[in-house]
Enzyme design. Structure first.
Site: not given
Length: 461
Positions: A20, A63, A116-118, A170, A173-174, A177
């Site tokens: 990181n 990001k 996806s799945g948090g 994706k 998908h969002n 959502e």
């Protein structure tokens, strides 16, 4: 999510090097969770690259936008031909296509990986949507499939298509959502308003619904949120939260891309606009004061059973619109995405996971040439059976002054698809009148223009 995805890989027996930009965060991960697997702390990108066996498989989760480009620019000089960079952030698919092409010129393989799945899903098994070349997936896919959620021993991960296909899917998908959450919120609002139910009673209703055909992750957590009491005030949690919903951009991207493709995703569009409206608090306050009129609740009769049926039908339409967009996007970009694959990998791990996705996968697979999910026998029957309830819900919302933009948009969309003739004929006539944009006729081929400012005779265009 990045930290938990790294832990997921380690828990599944892979040796994981972690880095990181803020070294203390990587140090904290290894210190706190180092007993979960084989971690190597990399204090620099050079250390990270040096710790990996070739071909290197590097998963980037930062990001979207400039941040992703910056990491790639730093990584690229350190990599060798055949190495793989997998962007697991919410990148715009057009950026992914650009990066894929740029790195290919340097012999570096690039994958745009939708996840996806948090945070919980990233750790316990998300739904994963990779977009890359087949040879890249052969190297990267086994790791992703093991880390993904599983249903009946099948991984919720498959190769979606080349370059930007994974991030495109994706994004859609969002968008689904967004629509799903707004539909749930509108259902809650109608329960709270016309039906006069309290949050705890609404929570119990959603909990009951989650045991039937409406079973889904979002319905499940709706019950949890509505049942929660604020510790400071003792009031229902939902009553102390500001009614201004935020967004990170994927819903807006979906709508913008749908417009470019000419695909009507009205539910997603209205859900995105609803968030914008909710955040426009100054304008809302001004109009609320200026239009302070008493609503007449007469005719606003609706039942909990109607709301359940309408919510199911509207959910189906949301998925149908999303799959329509995927089909068109796949054709436009030559991706060859299989919509049935999407329904299967969305069955678990992701935010829009729901019981009905198994039925969607079966319907799409059995009727691959159906132009819409709503045209398959299974879902045509299901929606037709619930259409009267959807109509009653929209009527009750209108009568009570309760905003229900997605329910209303979904009903209008279905009615438009069912109509034998739409008023677009008049629109075409108007366009031809003021701009000579021409029109087609129902009784013969060709394009025509009426000489409106002359003798109004018709000429071939």
């Amino acid at each position: 999510m990045g930290r938990n995805l790294a832990r997921n890989f380690a828990r599944n027996g892979f040796r994981v090097a972690v880095h990181n930009r803020t070294t203390s965060k990587a140090e904290a991960l290894v210190e706190e969770f180092g007993d979960e697997g084989d971690f190597t702390l990399a204090r620099s990108l050079e250390d990270l690259v040096g710790a990996l066996e070739r071909p290197r498989r590097i998963v980037v989760m930062v990001k979207a936008g400039d941040g992703t480009d910056a990491v790639i620019d730093e990584l690229t000089p350190l990599l060798d031909e055949g190495d793989i960079v997998a962007d697991a952030g919410n990148a715009h698919f057009a950026d992914t296509r650009r990066r894929h092409a740029a790195l290919a010129e340097k012999g570096i393989r690039y994958a745009g990986v939708g996840v996806s799945g948090g945070e919980v899903g990233a750790l316990e098994g998300p739904s994963i949507m990779p977009g890359c070349d087949a040879d890249t997936y052969a190297e990267l896919g086994p790791f992703l499939e093991v880390a993904s959620a599983h249903v009946d021993d099948e991984p919720c991960c498959t190769l979606i298509g080349p370059d930007g296909a994974g991030h495109f899917v994706k994004m859609v998908h969002n968008g689904i959502e967004y629509s799903d959450m707004q539909l749930i919120a509108e259902t809650y609002d109608l329960m709270r308003g016309p039906l006069g139910m309290e949050p705890t009673a609404i929570a119990d209703t959603f909990r009951e619904w989650n045991g039937g055909e409406l079973e889904s992750y979002l319905v499940e957590i709706t019950a949890e949120v509505l049942a929660h009491t604020d510790g400071e005030t003792g009031r229902p949690f939902v009553d102390v939260v500001r009614d201004a919903a935020e967004q990170k951009g994927t819903g807006r991207w979906t709508v913008q891309t749908a417009l470019d493709l000419g695909v009507p995703v009205t539910g997603i569009a209205e859900a995105t606009m609803a968030r914008s409206t909710s955040g426009d608090t100054e304008r809302r306050a001004a109009v609320r004061e200026a239009l302070a009129v008493a609503e007449d609740p007469a005719g606003a009769e609706v039942s909990v059973e109607d709301l359940a049926a309408a919510l199911y039908a509207a959910k189906v339409v949301s998925y149908a619109q999303g799959l329509d967009m995927v089909r068109n996007g796949s054709t436009e970009n030559d991706w060859d995405v299989d919509p049935a694959d999407l329904a299967r990998i969305w069955r678990d791990g992701c935010i829009i996971r729901a019981r009905l996705l198994g039925d969607i996968a079966d319907a799409v697979e059995e009727h691959p040439d159906a132009p819409s999910l709503l045209a398959t026998p299974t879902f045509a029957a299901l929606v037709a059976d619930r259409l009267p309830a959807l109509r009653r819900v929209v009527a009750a919302a209108v009568a009570s002054g309760t905003p229900a933009p997605v329910f209303s948009a979904v009903l209008a969309y279905v009615d438009a698809l069912r109509a034998e003739r739409l008023p677009a004929a008049l629109v075409q006539g108007l366009r031809d009148y003021f701009g000579a944009h021409t029109y087609g006729r129902v009784d013969k081929d060709g394009s025509f223009h009426t000489l409106w400012s002359q003798d109004r005779s018709e000429v071939d265009a």
